[in-house]
Design an enzyme around this catalytic site. Sequence first.
Site, PDB file in Angstrom:
ATOM      1  N   ARG A 239       2.025  29.263  48.815  1.00 50.98           N
ATOM      2  CA  ARG A 239       1.158  28.259  48.196  1.00 50.98           C
ATOM      3  C   ARG A 239       1.026  27.080  49.137  1.00 50.98           C
ATOM      4  O   ARG A 239       1.993  26.746  49.841  1.00 50.98           O
ATOM      5  CB  ARG A 239       1.758  27.744  46.883  1.00 50.98           C
ATOM      6  CG  ARG A 239       1.534  28.625  45.673  1.00 50.98           C
ATOM      7  CD  ARG A 239       0.082  28.621  45.207  1.00 50.98           C
ATOM      8  NE  ARG A 239      -0.119  29.466  44.042  1.00 50.98           N
ATOM      9  CZ  ARG A 239      -0.399  30.770  44.084  1.00 50.98           C
ATOM     10  NH1 ARG A 239      -0.529  31.400  45.227  1.00 50.98           N
ATOM     11  NH2 ARG A 239      -0.576  31.454  42.955  1.00 50.98           N
ATOM     12  N   GLU A 268      -6.445  23.113  48.539  1.00 53.47           N
ATOM     13  CA  GLU A 268      -7.525  24.093  48.764  1.00 53.47           C
ATOM     14  C   GLU A 268      -8.506  24.087  47.591  1.00 53.47           C
ATOM     15  O   GLU A 268      -8.114  23.769  46.474  1.00 53.47           O
ATOM     16  CB  GLU A 268      -6.922  25.497  48.972  1.00 53.47           C
ATOM     17  CG  GLU A 268      -6.190  26.057  47.769  1.00 53.47           C
ATOM     18  CD  GLU A 268      -5.535  27.420  48.060  1.00 53.47           C
ATOM     19  OE1 GLU A 268      -4.751  27.537  49.003  1.00 53.47           O
ATOM     20  OE2 GLU A 268      -5.851  28.345  47.290  1.00 53.47           O
ATOM     21  N   HIS A 286      -7.341  32.138  51.157  1.00 52.69           N
ATOM     22  CA  HIS A 286      -6.522  32.617  50.026  1.00 52.69           C
ATOM     23  C   HIS A 286      -6.954  34.028  49.585  1.00 52.69           C
ATOM     24  O   HIS A 286      -7.381  34.216  48.446  1.00 52.69           O
ATOM     25  CB  HIS A 286      -6.582  31.618  48.858  1.00 52.69           C
ATOM     26  CG  HIS A 286      -5.422  31.742  47.922  1.00 52.69           C
ATOM     27  ND1 HIS A 286      -4.893  30.693  47.224  1.00 52.69           N
ATOM     28  CD2 HIS A 286      -4.670  32.830  47.550  1.00 52.69           C
ATOM     29  CE1 HIS A 286      -3.881  31.105  46.473  1.00 52.69           C
ATOM     30  NE2 HIS A 286      -3.727  32.401  46.656  1.00 52.69           N
TER      31      HIS A 286
HETATM   32  C1  8YV Z   1      -4.678  35.092  43.581  1.00 48.38           C
HETATM   33  C2  8YV Z   1      -2.291  34.551  44.268  1.00 48.38           C
HETATM   34  O1  8YV Z   1      -5.774  35.591  44.260  1.00 48.38           O
HETATM   35  O2  8YV Z   1      -1.384  36.067  42.717  1.00 48.38           O
HETATM   36  C3  8YV Z   1      -1.288  34.964  43.261  1.00 48.38           C
HETATM   37  O3  8YV Z   1      -0.357  34.179  42.997  1.00 48.38           O
HETATM   38  O4  8YV Z   1      -2.091  33.592  44.933  1.00 48.38           O
HETATM   39  C4  8YV Z   1      -3.524  35.347  44.491  1.00 48.38           C
HETATM   40  O5  8YV Z   1      -3.221  36.700  44.443  1.00 48.38           O
HETATM   41  C5  8YV Z   1      -4.995  33.684  43.176  1.00 48.38           C
HETATM   42  O6  8YV Z   1      -3.914  32.985  42.685  1.00 48.38           O
HETATM   43  C6  8YV Z   1      -6.106  33.690  42.116  1.00 48.38           C
HETATM   44  O7  8YV Z   1      -5.647  33.742  40.818  1.00 48.38           O
END
Ligand code: 8YV
Length: 332
Positions: A239, A268, A286
């Site tokens: 993150r 972001e 991402h």
């Molecule tokens: C997602 C992610 O695309 O699963 C997660 O925690 O970071 C990604 O796979 C994003 O969070 C959208 O919900």
Amino acid sequence: MKPAVLVARAVQADVIARLREHFDVEDNPGDEVFSKDEFIARLHGKQGVFATGSERIDEAVLAANPLLRAVCNMAVGYNNIDVAACTAHGVVCTNTPDVLTETTADFGFALMMAAARRIAESEHFLRRGEWKKWSVDMFTGGDIHGATLGILGMGRIGQAIARRGAHGFGMRVIYHNRSRLEASVEQACGAAYVGKQELLQQADHLVIVVPYSPASHHAIGAAELVQMKPTATLTNIARGGVVDDAALAKALREKRIAAAGLDVFEGEPTVHPDLLGVPNVVLTPHIASATVATRRAMADLAADNLIAALGFGPSAGRPPTPINPEVLRPTA
Ligand code: 8YV
């Protein structure tokens, strides 16, 4: 009357169709990113929400929407949800673990390799028309095979990256985590536990996979970067906020580490302007879980969770992957 739910972002049409079998669905076919006020307004009268990492679910959202019973995230990470507040309101939260582990680990590895082998930087050079001759030191980078892979955060995705490194690329794998894994798990991943300082000092390639929380905020900042090898790379697929992006941009510019690969950013989709200006960083928007099959599996699991959490389907009342199962009523 069917319970009302909000699907906060545009998702696969058949997932919406499946939700419509049970719910009165308000969807978002235009894939608008709602402001906080708009999100609160759209949640009005809803018992459930199919959310993504883009929607913040906190006390203000919960207090304004007392009918809400379930928050089902299409993501494994859930730092967008105030789980304690949800628990206090009796709202069950769910995420999508497991289904994205291998896909995300593949991407983490790809990003690490792209940084180490300078793939994006050399591609930009080629596209700019600057490739005029071969030279012995043109875009020389660092090896992956046989190098030391350091992993910060050793959950499912960290372990999947470790397996790739140890078994696929003959790497020495070291990790640091809040708690040490069982010996049998360490052995299966080919990974050895070290302290954070050893991790920083010994890794040739450091991959960050730790969930974001106040405790992991800027876990990698100027003080950590200075401990890394000048030849090392850093990859963040966890993150934004786990890495201090401004400090990283400075370290990259000053060549205090060799390169970085970043799929996630503080604030972001805005990216720190200093990062945009340094060549030795690979930047992606991402997308670590973004394969067709995995995004489908994530959406299906989020829908399964929402259907079960609101009392429908074969596992009514028992969503498959709850984050705060304590709010669920015990089964007889
Ligand atoms: C997602 C992610 O695309 O699963 C997660 O925690 O970071 C990604 O796979 C994003 O969070 C959208 O919900």
